[in-house]
Design a protein around this motif. Structure first.
Motif: not given
Lengths: 425, 425
Positions: A234, A237-238, A241, A244, A261, A264-267, A287-288
């Motif tokens: 987590m 992932i923060q 974000q 991004e 956006i 984007p950065i997609n998780v 992710g992408r």
């Protein structure tokens, strides 16, 4: 451009287009998911032959592809996945163009979520349904219909039109790369992916990443004796974000200003743990990350790896147990063509002439094989087609027949302006 | 208590304990994971018979258990999972005691992480190795050794000693529940789970929860068109962290003051997404919540459900699409016995006499079948045994032979004080 010519093409497509739809339906009925494209490609080759094109069918050579620096694929053989190219030779003296579409479709998913057979090709309420209808057998159909209308009206072009039906676009572009390595080149390339009739002069590329986050297992009753990999994931992932936001704050390309956006950065995946009362010792994040048209794969890798390294310095556990980043699976190159490029002008003019209004010209939130044409083939490329990605990878995918015909008309008009007409009729 | 008696017991165990270890090794060599306990139970029944106990072997009745309000299990049959009880009848006039141990072991996990066969029962460096050595075939062994030492020294007790080897403790206690329903009762119960030689007069219970978090799928390139279930899951996990703090801030039980987090909420599982470049539309969180000795299952369910409801009100998406909470799988009841209860006194005295020092008396960070004895059987229960949970569910599980013998000595001394000795020798 002669407006009478445009009118004749429009009339011919309106009159004969519907009878051609059975071909699109039969194409959808071939479930050309990865590794199963041969049936659909046979239909394409047959159609190209009937149209009098010079047809070339071949199987991409995995060994040769594997040596190419931009090849990223898990496939080691393409024995069941042929490419098909049909060349409509021009009379000479004009600019050539590639019309490129991919025959591979993404898997149909859970059939119970579809109202009908995912590969029905069923036509109802002015729409054609089925996996690939929008992405992008519809676009291939429109390109074929454009050439058919010119042929039917005895309009000969000066430049060559190279119709390509390739495999593997959904998995990173090995089919188009193989066509480039086979020597197919042209002065321009148009890809009728489902842009919802907008003109994409720019596209972001993308890359897939996997981050493995370590933890330490423990019994849940004394969870503080372990290190929970979910919590550490987590935290990462923060960080993503934050990254991004940082990347998009400096993205000033006006073609992307309407996107919430731009890159984007997609998780997309988070997996950790097997047992409710154990502290998970391992988490996997996949992710992408979008690659801006001004960026390269390498620069994005470098930025993200360096960011994650810095971000983990602020966490005592991750600092000592750094997460591992892998770049895996497929990847797509970004692409851009100048808004004032003659290819853009030809397409914009074609659109205006056919539809009597200005097209939307913008950047694409996803990648196509245009990146390969631009960077490997050095061919200016543009993306415009019927259908929409909102439906593309989902149940009940469909495309409007109106758009199929309009796209064919716009493409025919573009071919006339780009390739030139050999003689007046 | 006669210190000469303690000395004789200690001497006998020191002298004969080692030759009994082959029995523990053979017990470990029976891989008695859930559903596969019959082999190990046969060895236990044989040992009980050799000891002259009244032996009762039976298969728990799934239909009867299913009707009991505290039964929580996925099993619908126990045809391969017998319980075994051996009763050493007292001469009368004394207090009876149950010595309860579970024969089921958790799965061995990845064998490559073990230095040896997980079910070797190998003895090296003063330790017995193998799955179940610590949790809790070691404890069963110590209980048997305690009774064996008394028998060998011709010490007859007044109260009955009921040795129980039950199934299913690791999955919520169906074995012990079945023994209670079969009518086995006593004035006290001692469970030699691996407490690392500490005395647990209190234990927290636990429950498993599953939270399903909804999202909306979208292409990763336009991720803002979807709702990422991973992000929403992270928000919920942050809520659970807050709830854990709230619950523990008000936990004032002095038996738990040395725990960093007396009744933790452990998030053990987080799964979402299948594809890096798609927005996941569904996340699953699984975890364990500790149930304080002053709490009930119902009160904890209620508090968590109400908290999650309130927490989601602060998120516009979750407010409209509330996550679903399930209480699934096994659950364990909390338990507590007064520190001044005579059972505690007997065990503390036994410990002091044998080991010459004060034991650590505290609350347990995890549950045992003691909750069932306390709440269903109304039998005061206490937990004390060799081995440690730090090793219990992990590779290379082991138990110190020193602790096996010491625990046996302490149990023998406790039996003497609790049950009374029938005649001086």
């Amino acid at each position: 451009m002669e407006s009478t010519l445009i009118k004749r093409i429009s009339s011919w497509i309106d009159e004969h287009g519907s009878s051609e739809l059975t071909f699109l339906a039969s194409l959808i009925q071939e479930p050309s998911v990865q590794g199963n494209e041969a049936g659909a490609q046979k239909s394409i080759a047959k159609k190209f032959t009937e149209m009098g094109l010079t047809v070339d069918t071949w199987y991409p050579d995995a060994e040769i592809l594997a040596k190419h620096p931009v090849f990223h694929s898990n496939r080691t053989s393409f024995d069941s996945s042929p490419n098909v190219v049909g060349v409509w030779q021009g009379t000479g003296g004009g600019r050539s163009i590639i019309l490129n579409g991919h025959i591979d479709v993404v898997p149909e998913g859970d059939p119970s979520q579809w109202s009908d057979d995912p590969f029905s090709g069923y036509i109802v309420d002015g729409r054609v349904f089925g996996r690939g209808s929008s992405d992008m057998k519809g676009g291939i159909f429109s390109a074929i219909l454009a050439v058919r209308s010119l042929q039917a009206l005895n309009i000969r072009l000066r430049g060559d039109v190279i119709l390509q039906s390739v495999v593997e676009e959904e998995s990173g572009g090995a089919g188009t790369l193989s066509a480039l390595l086979r020597g197919y080149r042209a002065d321009a390339c148009l890809i009728p992916e489902p842009t919802d009739m907008r003109i994409f002069v720019s596209q972001q590329g993308s890359m897939w990443f996997r981050i493995r986050v370590p933890g330490v297992s423990a019994h849940g009753g004394t969870r503080y004796e372990g290190v929970n990999a979910i919590e550490k994931g987590m935290y990462l992932i923060q960080g993503l974000q934050f990254l991004e936001k940082q990347r998009n704050d400096r993205m000033d390309n006006p073609l992307y200003r309407h996107f919430q956006i731009p890159i984007p950065i997609n998780v997309g995946v988070f997996h950790a743990g097997k047992w409710p009362s154990s502290v998970p010792d391992h988490a996997v994040i996949e992710g992408r990350i979008g690659v801006g048209p001004h960026e390269t794969w390498d620069s994005v890798c470098q930025e993200m790896e360096s960011f994650v390294h810095d971000w983990t310095q602020r966490d005592p556990w991750l600092r000592e147990h750094p997460p591992a980043i892998e770049w895996f699976g497929a990847r797509w190159m970004p692409s851009e063509i100048d808004v004032s490029h003659e290819l853009t002008t030809s397409l914009v003019n074609g659109f205006r002439h056919v539809l009597g209004r200005d097209p939307i010209v913008e950047g694409a939130p996803w990648a196509t094989d245009a990146g390969l044409f631009t960077h490997v083939g050095k061919i200016p490329s543009i993306v415009f087609g019927p259908g929409t990605t909102r439906l593309a990878h989902y149940p009940n995918e469909s495309v409007a027949i109106r758009d199929l015909f309009d796209a064919a008309k716009v493409m025919a008009a573009t071919l006339i302006e780009w390739c030139g007409v050999s003689s007046p009729r």
